[in-house]
Design a protein around this motif. Structure first.
Motif, PDB file in Angstrom:
ATOM      1  N   TYR B 127     -35.268 -19.258  -1.284  1.00  0.00           N
ATOM      2  CA  TYR B 127     -34.428 -18.175  -1.798  1.00  0.00           C
ATOM      3  C   TYR B 127     -32.980 -18.644  -1.847  1.00  0.00           C
ATOM      4  O   TYR B 127     -32.431 -19.069  -0.822  1.00  0.00           O
ATOM      5  CB  TYR B 127     -34.422 -16.992  -0.830  1.00  0.00           C
ATOM      6  CG  TYR B 127     -35.526 -15.986  -0.998  1.00  0.00           C
ATOM      7  CD1 TYR B 127     -35.424 -14.952  -1.918  1.00  0.00           C
ATOM      8  CD2 TYR B 127     -36.652 -16.029  -0.187  1.00  0.00           C
ATOM      9  CE1 TYR B 127     -36.415 -13.996  -2.036  1.00  0.00           C
ATOM     10  CE2 TYR B 127     -37.655 -15.072  -0.293  1.00  0.00           C
ATOM     11  CZ  TYR B 127     -37.528 -14.058  -1.222  1.00  0.00           C
ATOM     12  OH  TYR B 127     -38.500 -13.116  -1.322  1.00  0.00           O
ATOM     13  N   ASP B 128     -32.326 -18.514  -2.995  1.00  0.00           N
ATOM     14  CA  ASP B 128     -30.900 -18.832  -3.068  1.00  0.00           C
ATOM     15  C   ASP B 128     -30.085 -17.545  -3.061  1.00  0.00           C
ATOM     16  O   ASP B 128     -30.518 -16.519  -3.578  1.00  0.00           O
ATOM     17  CB  ASP B 128     -30.595 -19.601  -4.355  1.00  0.00           C
ATOM     18  CG  ASP B 128     -31.204 -20.994  -4.338  1.00  0.00           C
ATOM     19  OD1 ASP B 128     -31.271 -21.576  -3.232  1.00  0.00           O
ATOM     20  OD2 ASP B 128     -31.617 -21.485  -5.398  1.00  0.00           O
ATOM     21  N   LEU B 129     -28.885 -17.613  -2.474  1.00  0.00           N
ATOM     22  CA  LEU B 129     -27.947 -16.495  -2.599  1.00  0.00           C
ATOM     23  C   LEU B 129     -27.232 -16.641  -3.932  1.00  0.00           C
ATOM     24  O   LEU B 129     -27.056 -17.749  -4.444  1.00  0.00           O
ATOM     25  CB  LEU B 129     -26.915 -16.511  -1.470  1.00  0.00           C
ATOM     26  CG  LEU B 129     -27.428 -16.249  -0.061  1.00  0.00           C
ATOM     27  CD1 LEU B 129     -26.247 -16.049   0.887  1.00  0.00           C
ATOM     28  CD2 LEU B 129     -28.308 -15.016  -0.028  1.00  0.00           C
ATOM     29  N   GLN B 130     -26.811 -15.524  -4.488  1.00  0.00           N
ATOM     30  CA  GLN B 130     -26.093 -15.599  -5.757  1.00  0.00           C
ATOM     31  C   GLN B 130     -24.744 -16.281  -5.551  1.00  0.00           C
ATOM     32  O   GLN B 130     -24.121 -16.148  -4.494  1.00  0.00           O
ATOM     33  CB  GLN B 130     -25.896 -14.190  -6.295  1.00  0.00           C
ATOM     34  CG  GLN B 130     -25.492 -14.205  -7.761  1.00  0.00           C
ATOM     35  CD  GLN B 130     -25.335 -12.808  -8.305  1.00  0.00           C
ATOM     36  OE1 GLN B 130     -26.251 -11.990  -8.181  1.00  0.00           O
ATOM     37  NE2 GLN B 130     -24.192 -12.519  -8.892  1.00  0.00           N
ATOM     38  N   ASP B 131     -24.330 -17.035  -6.546  1.00  0.00           N
ATOM     39  CA  ASP B 131     -23.018 -17.674  -6.503  1.00  0.00           C
ATOM     40  C   ASP B 131     -21.964 -16.607  -6.776  1.00  0.00           C
ATOM     41  O   ASP B 131     -21.730 -16.225  -7.911  1.00  0.00           O
ATOM     42  CB  ASP B 131     -22.979 -18.775  -7.566  1.00  0.00           C
ATOM     43  CG  ASP B 131     -21.660 -19.528  -7.538  1.00  0.00           C
ATOM     44  OD1 ASP B 131     -20.789 -19.161  -6.729  1.00  0.00           O
ATOM     45  OD2 ASP B 131     -21.509 -20.474  -8.320  1.00  0.00           O
ATOM     46  N   GLN B 132     -21.342 -16.099  -5.704  1.00  0.00           N
ATOM     47  CA  GLN B 132     -20.324 -15.063  -5.875  1.00  0.00           C
ATOM     48  C   GLN B 132     -18.934 -15.658  -5.653  1.00  0.00           C
ATOM     49  O   GLN B 132     -18.000 -14.971  -5.279  1.00  0.00           O
ATOM     50  CB  GLN B 132     -20.591 -13.899  -4.892  1.00  0.00           C
ATOM     51  CG  GLN B 132     -21.883 -13.147  -5.220  1.00  0.00           C
ATOM     52  CD  GLN B 132     -22.294 -12.152  -4.145  1.00  0.00           C
ATOM     53  OE1 GLN B 132     -22.745 -12.531  -3.076  1.00  0.00           O
ATOM     54  NE2 GLN B 132     -22.134 -10.867  -4.427  1.00  0.00           N
ATOM     55  N   GLY B 133     -18.841 -16.987  -5.864  1.00  0.00           N
ATOM     56  CA  GLY B 133     -17.580 -17.672  -5.570  1.00  0.00           C
ATOM     57  C   GLY B 133     -17.674 -18.201  -4.154  1.00  0.00           C
ATOM     58  O   GLY B 133     -18.121 -17.482  -3.257  1.00  0.00           O
ATOM     59  N   GLY B 134     -17.267 -19.460  -3.930  1.00  0.00           N
ATOM     60  CA  GLY B 134     -17.397 -20.028  -2.590  1.00  0.00           C
ATOM     61  C   GLY B 134     -18.605 -20.935  -2.515  1.00  0.00           C
ATOM     62  O   GLY B 134     -19.027 -21.507  -3.519  1.00  0.00           O
ATOM     63  N   GLU B 135     -19.180 -21.051  -1.314  1.00  0.00           N
ATOM     64  CA  GLU B 135     -20.262 -22.009  -1.105  1.00  0.00           C
ATOM     65  C   GLU B 135     -21.598 -21.525  -1.661  1.00  0.00           C
ATOM     66  O   GLU B 135     -21.867 -20.332  -1.704  1.00  0.00           O
ATOM     67  CB  GLU B 135     -20.418 -22.255   0.400  1.00  0.00           C
ATOM     68  CG  GLU B 135     -19.178 -22.786   1.065  1.00  0.00           C
ATOM     69  CD  GLU B 135     -19.169 -22.537   2.576  1.00  0.00           C
ATOM     70  OE1 GLU B 135     -18.424 -23.234   3.269  1.00  0.00           O
ATOM     71  OE2 GLU B 135     -19.907 -21.646   3.038  1.00  0.00           O
ATOM     72  N   LEU B 136     -22.448 -22.489  -2.038  1.00  0.00           N
ATOM     73  CA  LEU B 136     -23.811 -22.157  -2.452  1.00  0.00           C
ATOM     74  C   LEU B 136     -24.704 -22.169  -1.225  1.00  0.00           C
ATOM     75  O   LEU B 136     -24.722 -23.143  -0.472  1.00  0.00           O
ATOM     76  CB  LEU B 136     -24.317 -23.181  -3.468  1.00  0.00           C
ATOM     77  CG  LEU B 136     -23.564 -23.187  -4.800  1.00  0.00           C
ATOM     78  CD1 LEU B 136     -24.119 -24.268  -5.712  1.00  0.00           C
ATOM     79  CD2 LEU B 136     -23.661 -21.819  -5.465  1.00  0.00           C
ATOM     80  N   CYS B 137     -25.434 -21.085  -1.013  1.00  0.00           N
ATOM     81  CA  CYS B 137     -26.249 -20.964   0.191  1.00  0.00           C
ATOM     82  C   CYS B 137     -27.682 -20.569  -0.150  1.00  0.00           C
ATOM     83  O   CYS B 137     -27.956 -20.009  -1.201  1.00  0.00           O
ATOM     84  CB  CYS B 137     -25.664 -19.907   1.117  1.00  0.00           C
ATOM     85  SG  CYS B 137     -23.999 -20.284   1.676  1.00  0.00           S
ATOM     86  N   SER B 138     -28.587 -20.891   0.777  1.00  0.00           N
ATOM     87  CA  SER B 138     -29.991 -20.510   0.640  1.00  0.00           C
ATOM     88  C   SER B 138     -30.468 -19.914   1.954  1.00  0.00           C
ATOM     89  O   SER B 138     -29.998 -20.313   3.024  1.00  0.00           O
ATOM     90  CB  SER B 138     -30.851 -21.730   0.341  1.00  0.00           C
ATOM     91  OG  SER B 138     -30.384 -22.417  -0.793  1.00  0.00           O
ATOM     92  N   LEU B 139     -31.419 -18.978   1.863  1.00  0.00           N
ATOM     93  CA  LEU B 139     -32.021 -18.439   3.086  1.00  0.00           C
ATOM     94  C   LEU B 139     -32.852 -19.523   3.749  1.00  0.00           C
ATOM     95  O   LEU B 139     -33.497 -20.313   3.064  1.00  0.00           O
ATOM     96  CB  LEU B 139     -32.907 -17.233   2.761  1.00  0.00           C
ATOM     97  CG  LEU B 139     -32.208 -16.016   2.155  1.00  0.00           C
ATOM     98  CD1 LEU B 139     -33.202 -14.851   2.030  1.00  0.00           C
ATOM     99  CD2 LEU B 139     -31.017 -15.576   3.005  1.00  0.00           C
ATOM    100  N   ARG B 140     -32.857 -19.554   5.091  1.00  0.00           N
ATOM    101  CA  ARG B 140     -33.614 -20.623   5.755  1.00  0.00           C
ATOM    102  C   ARG B 140     -35.098 -20.489   5.439  1.00  0.00           C
ATOM    103  O   ARG B 140     -35.643 -19.386   5.377  1.00  0.00           O
ATOM    104  CB  ARG B 140     -33.355 -20.606   7.259  1.00  0.00           C
ATOM    105  CG  ARG B 140     -33.788 -19.361   7.976  1.00  0.00           C
ATOM    106  CD  ARG B 140     -33.397 -19.409   9.462  1.00  0.00           C
ATOM    107  NE  ARG B 140     -33.522 -18.066  10.020  1.00  0.00           N
ATOM    108  CZ  ARG B 140     -32.813 -17.602  11.028  1.00  0.00           C
ATOM    109  NH1 ARG B 140     -31.917 -18.367  11.624  1.00  0.00           N
ATOM    110  NH2 ARG B 140     -32.981 -16.377  11.465  1.00  0.00           N
TER     111      ARG B 140
END
Lengths: 555, 555
Positions: B127-140
């Motif tokens: 699962y990726d988090l939406q790119d809302q500005g800042g770092e790109l993150c994913s759920l573990r």
């Protein structure tokens, strides 16, 4: 086809797709198509772009280019912090359970529409999951909205429930981690849903939060209380236009950090309020106190002609009566500047502030002495500047009554079919306070109550390794429920083994020596501190009696 | 300007921005710009589109159009499930702590690059988090990669650590919730990091998982073990090309659900393996057993000439020796078809399967009898069809050795500077099994050990409401640490109060009557079951002695 050629082909396929996707979007844009038609096409464009980006990354395994950190505003919990966290949660849970609450849990993300329209100006802080096909979801922003959704889904079983929920919530806020403000943080919520007599559950929520903070050893906190109906009535009689009430309300809420002049300026200059209206608001919201303030308001002719004010004042009268029985009136400050940002509150609202963050002289009957205005903050990382009051820096708990939230979900004709009231303890600041105490104690060389590791017995070899024998002894101990460890080496050095016992402060050492082992015995040494144990060779114990010997010793 | 006009203006501003953004993207696409330059522009396009979509939504507060559900593949935990969950976790925690593990926690999302390249074919489930500005993150996706990242970040303090971690992980898998396969689910991980002698920590991991499942009352499970080095050697001597090893390995892993013919077909037809090579693989991977199989392999001339095989076989020899001491060899099946999907394993691998899901006759020395192949699945919701073996339906725990994962993060020159081994208990299936037992017990009218609510005392009024008095008594009880409740009504009906006591099976009722109250006494009635308590009026107790009376009674 070589891997390289295949990749090249995939890259150019992506580029072609991007171009045709852009063409499609341009047509939609020109036709002023509905956003619902545009959105999936943009999502598709994004997924193709992502694919292209991934193809363009050189597959360097074991590359050291990775940034080794947790995402902004988040942190790891090391073993000591975890031990403290467990202590804090079990303390709070004990209080919640004492008041008859059960516990529930909800998913860490909700459908995006569940969270929409619940958080006022703070909605921009919600984390969204990427649209990877399927439902649109967001990380939970608090535990209250998921709770209301849960109750609305199960009205028969849980239309009347007292529940607690301890879990992480997520806010894309500007983090200030030294102040305990994170993007991932815990909330400990206690809520009562169901139709009951006025202010009885509300008073218990304040009783519960007081007991919880007392149990944690937090001293000198104040519970600020106010009532949405009184506040709305004040805005109405002062002449605030209906559509400005929420925005003027958030300006008022800043009075805990900014002086009145600054708040007045915001109302008039930024929000276009008439100066005379602002001045009249000022005569109310700068007041706080206890029963004295309630009595003054009950004498206020203008206010008492407003039906909402009358309801609010009657609620406060009842509340104070109940809080007297619960012996917590001395913690209370009836504060007309308390407004709370969230949209969903409908009645009593409250916020607990610690002494450290309260203005000097703050207390139930002291004169208001606002703290200095916070320094202006710089924009960073291309993210929006966030107003500090949004999360409430000095606040360690907050909550209120929200009678219509469940109704918003269930679509019930009676919006307050399931009225609710609750309180949320923001434990991050509590952790900071307690962690500082532990570090101070450690610096003084004191043992702290919070232990990271609970091992009771270290099984060691006095010669020849005796690995299988140490395993066998540990297995016996584990089977008896005794916490035991050994060094994972075939032939560990004596010193290395003693170093573990000392470092971890393990209460018992079980020592295996080849000669004694052959005769069926081991040696047990109790660690009592350096002086006493220096020359003590320990006690010889038959292997078959070892578990009962240790169980008796530890009792 | 009216609100309507302001909105209209915002909508047309959005549309203009979208068009100019599309123009910019078209230029970038034509110029074949780097993906890194395109991505942020697409993200911006998406955020404008989102804004447009939000503006276009009619602001219907309290609209009943909301879908009342949790996101696909997730669920709520009701009070009974939570009580069971707490029981399961504390049982598992007790076992982990008995073996000397400390606990840590990590954020629910990680930087996207931390997870990249760790999960093989399963990476698409992240699962990726939406790119809302800042770092790109994913759920573990699991707890292992965050653990390795944590150790790599703190090599001095935690380069040698035994830790457990119980937390939720996230996989965009095709959910099968009746089988306990969710998109949000718990893992309970126990791992040992640090340089120790071969197979000693590995054996303890198997000992720990056995103790944990035994403590939970899970019966008849089998621990399948295999070794990556042996498997790789088999593929090498059978003639599998280097670049096909991982994909052939995943095909082999399906042997627990598909017959050999089907797996062979996949290797040859789908993956282009030579038929003779596949047949030779078949002579190995269809075998399983215990020491007997190890002895056979140690006699295999071809295998024993392969250096990796020799290392793997020596490891297995040691392991079996240690597992003998831990008395769990009878749980073990040395199974050459076990491959495990994840990229990061380097040595011993294992998987615990329950009897229910194991093929008939499954056991340490029984003949292999593969279950029927799973039914082909339909695509749904526009999401990809997922192979069932990816998560392992019958498996309740799994793990292995991963010596290079920490090194991948720390960029150390020695890739196995911090070797690790661990096991992860997948508690969702354990919950399903135990919940069924509770429901069965409830259906038989038996009381279960798992209680949702722990209230000990219900304080009730026998007339006149006595609200403040009931509050006062509860406050006394809470202050003494007694769990107490009362009905939040001014004048509750007697029947309504008794109904609560009966429904919640609260052990004590404290009854307040106006006359007795005036004389400083209350009445305490112990609920012992319907027959006995029918006509019992309870015992009269002075209010001042109530707490000590109850504390003594409950002891």
């Amino acid at each position: 086809m070589s891997q390289q050629a295949a990749k090249q082909e995939a890259v150019s396929a992506c580029r072609t797709q991007i171009e045709s996707q852009l063409e499609k979007l341009r047509t939609l844009a020109t036709e002023q198509a509905a956003p619902a038609a545009i959105k999936p096409e943009v999502a598709l464009l994004q997924s193709i772009t992502d694919q292209l980006a991934e193809l363009s990354v050189a597959p360097k395994k074991g590359s050291s280019k990775i940034t080794l950190k947790t995402p902004k505003g988040t942190r790891d919990w090391d073993p000591l912090s975890m031990a403290l966290r467990k202590h804090v949660f079990s303390t709070i849970e004990r209080v919640f359970a004492k008041h008859g609450a059960v516990t529930i849990d909800t998913p860490v993300f909700e459908l995006k529409e569940i969270l929409a329209g619940k958080y006022g100006e703070d909605s921009k802080l919600i984390y969204d999951l990427q649209d990877q096909g399927g439902e649109l979801c967001s990380l939970r922003y608090d535990l209250t909205v998921p709770f209301a959704r849960f109750v609305a889904m199960n009205p028969t079983e849980y239309g009347s429930i007292k529940r607690y929920h301890i879990a992480k919530v997520y806010r894309r806020d500007q983090p200030a981690m030294t102040k305990g403000r994170f993007r991932e943080f815990y909330q400990c919520d206690f809520d009562i849903a169901g139709t009951y007599d006025a202010m009885v559950p509300d008073a218990e929520c304040l009783c519960v939060v007081t007991e919880a903070l007392d149990a944690l050893g937090i001293e000198g906190f104040t519970i600020k209380v106010n009532h949405r109906k009184i506040l709305d009535a004040i805005f109405a009689i002062c002449g605030v236009p209906e559509d400005k009430i929420r925005t003027i309300s958030s300006a008022v809420d800043k009075l805990d950090k900014s002086p009145w002049d600054e708040v007045r300026r915001e109302m008039v200059e930024d929000k276009g309020l008439d100066g005379a209206v602002a001045d009249k608001i000022g005569t109310y919201v700068q007041r706080h106190g206890g029963r004295d303030l309630l009595a003054q308001l009950q004498q206020d002719a203008e206010l008492t002609q407003n039906a909402r004010a009358t309801e609010g004042l009657a609620d406060m009268e009842l509340l104070f009566q109940y809080l007297d029985v619960y012996q917590i009136m001395d913690r209370i400050s009836f504060d007309l500047s308390l407004a709370r940002g969230l949209d969903y509150y409908t009645g009593l609202i409250y916020e607990v502030v610690t002494a450290a963050s309260a203005p000097p002289g703050f207390g139930a009957n002291a004169a208001l002495a606002p703290a200095a205005a916070p320094k202006p903050k710089q924009k960073k990382d291309g993210e929006e500047e966030i107003d500090e009051s949004a999360v409430g820096v000095g606040s360690i708990a907050a909550g209120g009554r929200y009678d219509n939230l469940v109704g918003m979900f269930s679509g019930s004709k009676k919006p307050d079919a399931v009225p609710c009231v609750g309180v949320s303890v923001g434990v991050e600041r509590v952790f900071s306070i307690l962690m500082q105490r532990i570090r101070d104690a450690q610096a003084r060389g004191e043992r702290t109550a919070v232990r990271q590791k609970e091992v009771e017995v270290f099984v060691m070899s006095m010669g020849d390794g005796l690995l299988l024998e140490r395993m066998q002894v540990c297995k016996m101990l584990w089977d008896s429920g005794i916490k035991a460890e050994f060094l994972y080496k075939k032939k560990p050095k004596l010193q290395a083994q003693f170093a573990v016992v000392d470092k971890e402060q393990i209460p018992f050492a079980v020592m295996l020596a080849p000669g004694e082992w052959a005769q069926g015995t081991v040696r047990v040494k109790q660690q009592l501190g350096k002086e006493e144990s220096g020359n003590d060779k320990g006690e010889e114990v038959p292997l078959k009696d070892l578990c009962s010997y240790l169980l008796q010793k530890r009792a």
